[in-house]
Design a protein around this motif. Structure first.
Motif: not given
Ligand code: GDP
Ligand code: MG
Length: 370
Positions: A229-252
């Protein structure tokens, strides 16, 4: 016999004090390094405590010449004086042998600068593993050390040698835009990520995303979100390796994605294996192993070994501000043969971080040696 302790910044100063106080016949019977509390008890200066002794007759008695003149015709007294001196030397010698096995030395013996001894002390202060110490000693040619006329000369030469010890940081092939940070608990992974994110976003204008897989610890996600929030960048929290893969893809589209992980114990194989499944899902460009410089050498070597399955490619050292001895950096670099990407030296985000450029690292390590 008169025995006194003297506190000085170095042996030279101690010898001067002793000579002034006890005279040239004084012998040094013990020396030890001590830390002296400084301003408000924060800055501790390293000092030398020297115990010296002298035959009281030689302090208070008139000069040898005078003694000879007045006693010239009294052989008996003069012989007794000589015997007392010899006895005193023997007592001091025995006391010293009994306490630490070293042999007492005359004050005047200290006045020659002993480069080899000084070099040994500097290496001792760095707390290096024996094989690393040997490599550094071997890098010195015999006459190079002899040419050093002061502790500072040795430190300058050592800084030159250490610069060659470090592997320069090179940019990895830009196949991915993901940087992951792994390491034991509490070493400063999240803080380091916040420092880097702020530097990349604010000073280099890069588009950054932060993803955390540290959902185990209460407050871990909130900690990163606060920085985000302070820096002004998005932060995502993920629970599983699959979710991580998807989230990385969404921010490519981002310039860089920084992935924060939970601290894992190097002794827990299951935790390390679980972390591996997350990293395997995204194949980061770089995996940074974050280590606290204050960790015991034995533990550091075990950590770098146990974490090696995670194929980390660069090292980050934290909390350099909390120690006087940064030799652990040299020990780990020697064990891993990897470049040091960053060293952090304080809790302030984003300022307390420095890039791991070889000459700068060498200087940093040597500057800490007092
Ligand atoms: N003195 C000092 N403290 C630091 C440094 N980096 C991090 N810390 C502190 O170490 C503690 C743990 O940091 P954190 O980033 O939460 O560690 P993590 O568990 O590895 O993510 C926090 O109190 C940080 O402020 C540093 O370079 N120097
Ligand atoms: Mg963390």
């Amino acid at each position: 016999m008169k025995i006194k302790k003297y506190l000085a910044y170095d042996m030279k100063e101690a010898c001067q004090l002793i000579r002034q106080d006890l005279g040239p016949d004084a012998v040094i019977i013990n020396t030890k390094q001590v830390r002296q509390k400084g301003i408000l008890g924060f800055i501790k200066a390293r000092m030398v405590e020297v115990t010296a002794a002298v035959d009281e007759v030689s302090v208070e008695a008139p000069s040898t010449k005078e003694v000879k003149e007045t006693l010239s015709d009294d052989d008996k007294v003069s012989r007794e004086m000589q015997e007392m001196k010899e006895l005193l030397q023997q007592i001091i010698f025995k006391e010293q042998k009994a306490t630490d096995g070293t042999i007492p030395v005359k004050v005047s013996d200290y006045e020659e600068f002993d480069a080899a001894e000084e070099f040994r002390r500097i290496l001792e202060d760095l707390d290096l593993l024996p094989e690393v110490e040997k490599k550094i000693q071997d890098a010195f040619l015999k006459n190079e050390l002899d040419q050093c006329k002061s502790r500072n000369d040795i430190k300058d030469k050592l800084a030159e040698k250490l610069a060659d010890f470090f592997i320069p940081v090179t940019q990895a092939n830009q196949k991915s835009n993901v940087l992951a940070f792994i390491g034991p608990t509490g070493v400063g992974k999240t803080t380091t990520i916040a420092k880097l994110a702020a530097n990349f976003a604010l000073y280099h204008g890069l588009n950054i995303a932060l993803i955390t897989i540290d959902t185990y610890r209460i407050g871990a996600v909130a900690q990163l979100k606060t920085y985000g929030d302070i820096i002004g960048v998005t932060v995502e929290a993920v629970m599983t390796p699959l979710e991580l893969k998807e989230t990385v893809k969404n921010h490519k589209h981002c310039d860089l994605i920084l992935v924060d992980t939970a601290g894992r114990s190097s002794k827990n194989f299951e935790q390390i294996t679980e972390l591996k499944t997350f990293l395997d899902a995204i194949r980061p460009l770089e995996v940074y192993l974050v280590l606290d410089v204050n960790t015991k050498n034995k533990d550091l070597i075990s950590i770098v070994d146990k974490y090696s399955v995670l194929k980390y490619s660069k090292l980050v050292f934290t909390k350099a501000d909390e120690t006087y001895s940064l030799g652990s950096i040299l020990n780990v670099v020697d064990a891993t043969e990897l470049p040091v990407a960053y060293v952090t030296n304080g809790q302030n985000v984003p300022d307390d971080i420095i890039p791991g450029e070889p000459a700068g690292l060498a200087k940093l390590i040597i500057e800490e040696v007092e």
